[in-house]
Design a protein around this motif. Structure first.
Motif, PDB file in Angstrom:
ATOM      1  N   VAL A 145      26.308  71.894  82.164  1.00 32.63           N
ATOM      2  CA  VAL A 145      25.830  70.978  80.765  1.00 32.63           C
ATOM      3  C   VAL A 145      26.823  70.242  80.357  1.00 32.63           C
ATOM      4  O   VAL A 145      28.112  70.778  80.657  1.00 32.63           O
ATOM      5  CB  VAL A 145      25.667  72.361  79.652  1.00 32.63           C
ATOM      6  N   SER A 146      26.536  69.216  79.673  1.00 33.78           N
ATOM      7  CA  SER A 146      27.407  68.496  79.155  1.00 33.78           C
ATOM      8  C   SER A 146      27.028  67.468  77.850  1.00 33.78           C
ATOM      9  O   SER A 146      26.044  67.302  77.652  1.00 33.78           O
ATOM     10  CB  SER A 146      27.896  67.400  80.442  1.00 33.78           C
ATOM     11  N   ILE A 147      28.028  67.006  77.091  1.00 38.47           N
ATOM     12  CA  ILE A 147      27.908  66.221  76.035  1.00 38.47           C
ATOM     13  C   ILE A 147      29.018  65.197  76.098  1.00 38.47           C
ATOM     14  O   ILE A 147      30.009  65.477  76.206  1.00 38.47           O
ATOM     15  CB  ILE A 147      28.059  66.877  74.578  1.00 38.47           C
ATOM     16  N   LEU A 148      28.432  63.924  76.063  1.00 38.47           N
ATOM     17  CA  LEU A 148      29.280  62.427  75.928  1.00 38.47           C
ATOM     18  C   LEU A 148      28.985  62.174  74.445  1.00 38.47           C
ATOM     19  O   LEU A 148      27.809  61.468  74.338  1.00 38.47           O
ATOM     20  CB  LEU A 148      29.020  61.426  76.961  1.00 38.47           C
ATOM     21  N   GLY A 149      29.507  62.559  73.751  1.00 44.27           N
ATOM     22  CA  GLY A 149      28.865  62.552  72.306  1.00 44.27           C
ATOM     23  C   GLY A 149      29.743  61.334  71.442  1.00 44.27           C
ATOM     24  O   GLY A 149      30.669  60.776  71.791  1.00 44.27           O
ATOM     25  N   ALA A 150      29.081  60.986  70.290  1.00 48.60           N
ATOM     26  CA  ALA A 150      29.616  59.940  69.518  1.00 48.60           C
ATOM     27  C   ALA A 150      30.908  60.432  68.794  1.00 48.60           C
ATOM     28  O   ALA A 150      31.542  59.349  68.653  1.00 48.60           O
ATOM     29  CB  ALA A 150      28.486  59.615  68.280  1.00 48.60           C
ATOM     30  N   TRP A 151      31.089  61.672  68.501  1.00 51.43           N
ATOM     31  CA  TRP A 151      32.480  62.069  68.079  1.00 51.43           C
ATOM     32  C   TRP A 151      33.186  62.874  68.755  1.00 51.43           C
ATOM     33  O   TRP A 151      34.521  63.327  68.751  1.00 51.43           O
ATOM     34  CB  TRP A 151      31.945  62.797  66.676  1.00 51.43           C
ATOM     35  N   ARG A 152      32.489  63.431  69.991  1.00 50.24           N
ATOM     36  CA  ARG A 152      33.121  64.511  70.536  1.00 50.24           C
ATOM     37  C   ARG A 152      32.358  64.953  71.979  1.00 50.24           C
ATOM     38  O   ARG A 152      31.189  64.860  72.152  1.00 50.24           O
ATOM     39  CB  ARG A 152      32.974  65.836  69.821  1.00 50.24           C
ATOM     40  N   ASN A 153      33.222  64.851  73.260  1.00 48.51           N
ATOM     41  CA  ASN A 153      32.660  65.240  74.560  1.00 48.51           C
ATOM     42  C   ASN A 153      33.069  66.770  74.809  1.00 48.51           C
ATOM     43  O   ASN A 153      33.770  67.352  74.507  1.00 48.51           O
ATOM     44  CB  ASN A 153      33.471  64.456  75.538  1.00 48.51           C
ATOM     45  N   ALA A 154      32.088  67.370  75.726  1.00 45.26           N
ATOM     46  CA  ALA A 154      32.191  68.739  76.021  1.00 45.26           C
ATOM     47  C   ALA A 154      31.494  68.744  77.499  1.00 45.26           C
ATOM     48  O   ALA A 154      30.691  68.168  77.950  1.00 45.26           O
ATOM     49  CB  ALA A 154      31.084  69.661  75.071  1.00 45.26           C
ATOM     50  N   TYR A 155      32.291  69.530  78.402  1.00 41.06           N
ATOM     51  CA  TYR A 155      31.972  69.889  79.745  1.00 41.06           C
ATOM     52  C   TYR A 155      31.879  71.323  79.641  1.00 41.06           C
ATOM     53  O   TYR A 155      32.791  71.882  79.651  1.00 41.06           O
ATOM     54  CB  TYR A 155      32.748  69.366  80.552  1.00 41.06           C
ATOM     55  N   GLY A 156      30.797  71.763  80.238  1.00 36.18           N
ATOM     56  CA  GLY A 156      30.592  73.166  80.214  1.00 36.18           C
ATOM     57  C   GLY A 156      30.272  73.803  79.151  1.00 36.18           C
ATOM     58  O   GLY A 156      30.371  73.668  78.054  1.00 36.18           O
ATOM     59  N   GLN A 157      29.661  75.212  79.381  1.00 35.29           N
ATOM     60  CA  GLN A 157      29.224  75.855  78.360  1.00 35.29           C
ATOM     61  C   GLN A 157      30.188  76.204  77.059  1.00 35.29           C
ATOM     62  O   GLN A 157      29.733  76.259  76.007  1.00 35.29           O
ATOM     63  CB  GLN A 157      28.411  77.246  78.743  1.00 35.29           C
ATOM     64  N   GLU A 158      31.229  76.698  77.550  1.00 34.99           N
ATOM     65  CA  GLU A 158      32.213  77.044  76.189  1.00 34.99           C
ATOM     66  C   GLU A 158      32.499  75.923  75.417  1.00 34.99           C
ATOM     67  O   GLU A 158      32.388  76.007  74.254  1.00 34.99           O
ATOM     68  CB  GLU A 158      33.488  77.322  77.081  1.00 34.99           C
ATOM     69  N   GLN A 159      32.594  74.603  76.139  1.00 37.22           N
ATOM     70  CA  GLN A 159      33.065  73.523  75.179  1.00 37.22           C
ATOM     71  C   GLN A 159      31.760  72.961  74.512  1.00 37.22           C
ATOM     72  O   GLN A 159      31.905  72.443  73.394  1.00 37.22           O
ATOM     73  CB  GLN A 159      33.447  72.336  76.056  1.00 37.22           C
ATOM     74  N   VAL A 160      30.649  73.311  75.005  1.00 38.53           N
ATOM     75  CA  VAL A 160      29.446  72.690  74.370  1.00 38.53           C
ATOM     76  C   VAL A 160      29.326  73.604  73.344  1.00 38.53           C
ATOM     77  O   VAL A 160      28.712  73.159  71.912  1.00 38.53           O
ATOM     78  CB  VAL A 160      28.031  72.860  75.218  1.00 38.53           C
ATOM     79  N   ASP A 161      29.411  75.088  73.348  1.00 44.01           N
ATOM     80  CA  ASP A 161      29.346  75.817  72.086  1.00 44.01           C
ATOM     81  C   ASP A 161      30.416  75.453  71.169  1.00 44.01           C
ATOM     82  O   ASP A 161      30.141  75.548  69.947  1.00 44.01           O
ATOM     83  CB  ASP A 161      29.550  77.156  72.618  1.00 44.01           C
ATOM     84  N   GLU A 162      31.535  75.323  71.514  1.00 44.39           N
ATOM     85  CA  GLU A 162      32.627  74.947  70.661  1.00 44.39           C
ATOM     86  C   GLU A 162      32.296  73.630  69.706  1.00 44.39           C
ATOM     87  O   GLU A 162      32.296  73.670  68.376  1.00 44.39           O
ATOM     88  CB  GLU A 162      33.790  74.512  71.183  1.00 44.39           C
ATOM     89  N   THR A 163      31.473  72.499  70.557  1.00 39.63           N
ATOM     90  CA  THR A 163      30.880  71.379  69.894  1.00 39.63           C
ATOM     91  C   THR A 163      30.037  71.728  68.975  1.00 39.63           C
ATOM     92  O   THR A 163      29.745  71.116  67.828  1.00 39.63           O
ATOM     93  CB  THR A 163      30.589  70.292  70.916  1.00 39.63           C
TER      94      THR A 163
END
Length: 132
Positions: A40-58
């Motif tokens: 799972v991943s997010i390349l966000g307008a304000w924040r990026n996240a790679y993996g479940q832990e970072q996605v949850d933190e986002t």
């Protein structure tokens, strides 16, 4: 109902409601529609996240940041469904408070979905701000 019709109905209901809730400071509905399977991943307008832990933190960060959504609209521009995979491309038009300050903005958003146990789940999100 075709797979495409079913997916579009999900986008217009479940996905829409999850995004609206997030912009009112409630990430639970968004968390419910995100995959718990890697990757799972997010390349966000304000924040990026790679993996479940970072996605949850986002999601925690966004929940604390957003409130008082007065308007949210998703303008679907393109999508496709192939088997258990799908994608959407569109514009999110939002009026909400960010860190207590009212803001109006538009994001270009591409999302990738997987069908898991018969339900659509978001696996990837890429969003950036549209400069008008």
């Amino acid at each position: 109902m075709t797979a495409n019709d079913d997916f579009q109905a999900w986008v217009k209901s479940t996905l829409y409601q999850a995004e609206l809730a997030l912009h009112n400071g409630d990430s639970a509905p968004r968390r419910a529609i995100w995959s718990r399977n890697e990757p799972v991943s997010i390349l966000g307008a304000w924040r990026n996240a790679y993996g479940q832990e970072q996605v949850d933190e986002t999601f925690d960060f966004l929940e604390r940041s957003f409130s008082n959504c007065t308007s949210y609209a998703f303008e679907l521009q393109a999508h496709d469904v192939t088997g258990d995979m799908a994608y959407t491309v569109g514009l999110e038009h939002t009026s909400a408070s960010v860190d207590g300050q009212p803001r109006n903005y538009t994001l270009r958003v591409t999302q990738v979905y997987r069908r898991e146990d018969g339900e659509w789940k978001v696996a990837h999100r890429h969003a950036d701000t549209v400069i008008e």
